[in-house]
Structure formats: C-alpha cells, structure tokens
Enzyme design. Structure first.
Site, short mmCIF file in Angstrom:
data_model
loop_
_atom_site.label_atom_id
_atom_site.label_comp_id
_atom_site.label_asym_id
_atom_site.label_seq_id
_atom_site.Cartn_x
_atom_site.Cartn_y
_atom_site.Cartn_z
N ASN A 189 52.66 49.07 37.44
CA ASN A 189 52.18 50.03 38.43
C ASN A 189 53.25 50.14 39.52
O ASN A 189 53.43 49.21 40.30
CB ASN A 189 50.85 49.52 39.01
N LYS A 218 53.28 52.06 42.02
CA LYS A 218 52.69 52.43 43.32
C LYS A 218 53.52 53.54 43.99
O LYS A 218 54.04 54.40 43.30
CB LYS A 218 52.60 51.18 44.22
N HIS A 272 41.98 51.43 41.38
CA HIS A 272 42.80 50.32 41.89
C HIS A 272 42.27 49.91 43.27
O HIS A 272 41.81 50.75 44.03
CB HIS A 272 44.26 50.77 41.98
N GLU A 293 43.66 49.27 45.94
CA GLU A 293 44.26 49.98 47.09
C GLU A 293 43.57 51.32 47.30
O GLU A 293 43.43 51.79 48.42
CB GLU A 293 45.77 50.12 46.89
N GLU A 345 41.61 42.47 38.69
CA GLU A 345 42.61 42.23 39.72
C GLU A 345 41.93 41.69 40.98
O GLU A 345 41.42 42.47 41.79
CB GLU A 345 43.33 43.54 40.08
N GLY A 368 49.87 41.52 45.42
CA GLY A 368 50.99 41.62 46.36
C GLY A 368 51.09 40.46 47.33
O GLY A 368 51.85 40.53 48.31
N SER A 424 50.05 39.42 41.30
CA SER A 424 51.26 38.60 41.41
C SER A 424 51.71 38.01 40.08
O SER A 424 52.13 36.85 40.01
CB SER A 424 51.06 37.51 42.47
C1 PEP Z 1 48.82 45.81 41.28
O1 PEP Z 1 49.23 46.60 42.08
O2 PEP Z 1 48.02 46.20 40.42
C2 PEP Z 1 49.27 44.42 41.35
C3 PEP Z 1 48.70 43.53 40.59
O3 PEP Z 1 50.29 44.13 42.23
P1 PEP Z 1 51.18 42.79 42.29
O4 PEP Z 1 51.63 42.50 40.89
O5 PEP Z 1 52.34 43.15 43.18
O6 PEP Z 1 50.32 41.72 42.85
#
Ligand code: PEP
Length: 259
Positions: A10, A12, A96, A98, A168, A174, A214
């Site tokens: 992703n 973003k 997601h 976010e 997630e 992040g 992460s």
């Molecule tokens: C994501 O944006 O779906 C995500 C898991 O981000 P990160 O890998 O940076 O934690």
C-alpha cells in the site's frame, strides 16, 4: 486448504506518477520468476494507468486504495469501480484504518464499497483491526466481529477467491510495533471462523487473510509460519522495491534472494 500467499503493498499518498512508474518497473524486475507468492501494489489513483503499463507482462497485480460505491455521477473527487477496472486494477483496498480514522469510513460505507467492487469484478481487500485502547480493554475480537458482520452484511461471494481480508491492528500501523505472530494468528483464526459463519467452511478456507502492521523483511517469515496468516499488507516497507521484493521472497532461502 492451500492458500497461495499474497504480499500487497500500500503506497498510500506517496510517490508521484513518475516515481510510481519507476518503482513498479523495478518491482516487476525484482519479482520476476517468483512463484511462491502473489505480489500486488496499490499506488495513488493518479499513478494507476502508468503503473498498469509498467507492470504489463509481469505477474505483479494492481490494486487501488479506495473507491466510491456509485457507478458515476456528481461525486466530485470520487472514483468508481469501473474507473479502476479501466485503469488496470484487479483489486481494491477498502476500509483501511486511515480511511476509518480520518475520512469517516464506517462499516456501512465499507459494505457499500465492497458490493460495488464485487459487482465490477474487483477483489476487495477489506481491512479490519482494533485500536490500542480496544485491545487493552479486551475488545479486540468484539471489534473484529462488528467490522466483519457490518462490512460484509448481505454480501454474496461466488467463492473464496473473490475476497481478501486484511487484519491490521491500528496500533501496529506505521508505528514499528508488530503484533506477535501468536496475537496475529489468534485474530486471523477468529476472522476465519466468522467468515465460515457467513460463507461456509469451504469458502472461508479459500479466503486469504493478510496481516498488516509494520511488516518488514525481518519479521515476515515468523508471521507467515502461522497457519491462518496468508500474506501481508505492507505500508512503509513497500515503498522501496528492493525491500518489498525481499518480503515477497520470504519463502526462498537467503541465498535465493535477489537483493
Ligand atoms: C498499512 O498501511 O496498511 C500498513 C500496514 O502500514 P505499515 O506497514 O507502514 O505499518
């Protein structure tokens, strides 16, 4: 049931169209010949067409990061499933954290987007996950239940390949914090149980459930060793093609890694 791992990146709101095109080209090179996992990238909408061309002839799949549920109309700033299909997408990330956190996404809007995606032949990657507060108060499974039953309410699936779910935990996105493989496995097994309740055991056994939060080359193997973890949704570590390709090649021996 054998589920082929899916490693999805992703991007973003990073990378211009030119940068996305370049990264996609590099990723296609770095993952050439990879058979152990499906690989997918989800760039910004503005880069979809260029990335789709850059990936032509490779096995890397293309996804978008969001869509609107209407086919067309006066919805300034929105993008429809048909537009994504026309831009070369086969998948779309929906719900997601976010989007839930900053853009008012709810289980009902997730549901509508899932319906629109499926109708257009896109595979939705539906994101679910608890906040740190919810985990601390012991509500993780309750939150997952609510997000799954709300987001997939009255959603018909022709088979388990037409849906991907991404677990997630919001506190792991992040932040550098990762759920332990055991915590992730517990959540994934619970999600699969709920999916079996909605769609039956056979369909649920074919649905890929990705872990996100992460994920890095250093932790992908221990996560993938768990029975219900079928891949990863990767944010930060998907931006550099070399790093992302190392994650995608998790199943190969170190000496087989091309980076
Ligand atoms: C994501 O944006 O779906 C995500 C898991 O981000 P990160 O890998 O940076 O934690």
């Amino acid at each position: 049931m054998e589920r082929k791992p899916l490693i999805a990146g992703n991007w973003k709101m990073y990378k211009t169209p030119a940068e996305s095109e370049e990264a996609a080209r590099r990723l296609a090179e770095l993952t050439r010949g990879l058979t152990g996992a499906d690989v997918l990238v989800a760039p910004a909408h503005t880069a979809l067409v260029l990335v789709s061309r850059a990936l032509a002839g490779s096995d890397v799949l293309l996804g978008a990061q969001n869509l609107h549920w209407e086919k067309e109309g006066a919805f300034t700033g929105e993008i429809s499933a048909q537009m994504l299909v026309g831009s070369g997408c086969s998948h779309v990330i929906i719900g997601h954290s976010e989007r839930r956190q900053y853009f008012g996404e709810t289980d009902e809007t997730v549901r509508r987007r899932v319906e629109a995606a499926l109708e257009a032949g896109l595979v939705p990657i539906v994101c679910v996950g608890e906040t740190l507060e919810e985990r601390k108060s012991g509500d993780t499974l309750k939150v997952l239940d609510k997000q799954i039953s709300g987001g997939l309410k009255k959603i018909f699936l022709k088979d388990g390949h037409s849906l991907v779910v991404a677990y997630e935990p919001v506190w792991a996105i992040g932040t550098g914090l990762t759920a332990t493989p055991q915590e992730a496995q517990e959540a994934h097994a619970h999600i699969r149980k709920r999916l079996a309740g909605l769609y039956g055991e056979t369909t649920a056994a074919a649905i890929r459930i990705l872990y996100g939060g992460s994920v890095k080359p250093e932790n992908i193997r221990e996560l993938m060793a768990r029975p219900d973890i079928d891949g990863a949704l990767v944010g930060g570590a998907s931006l550099a093609p070399e790093t992302f390709a190392r994650i995608a090649r998790f199943g190969e021996t170190e000496s087989g890694l091309s980076t």
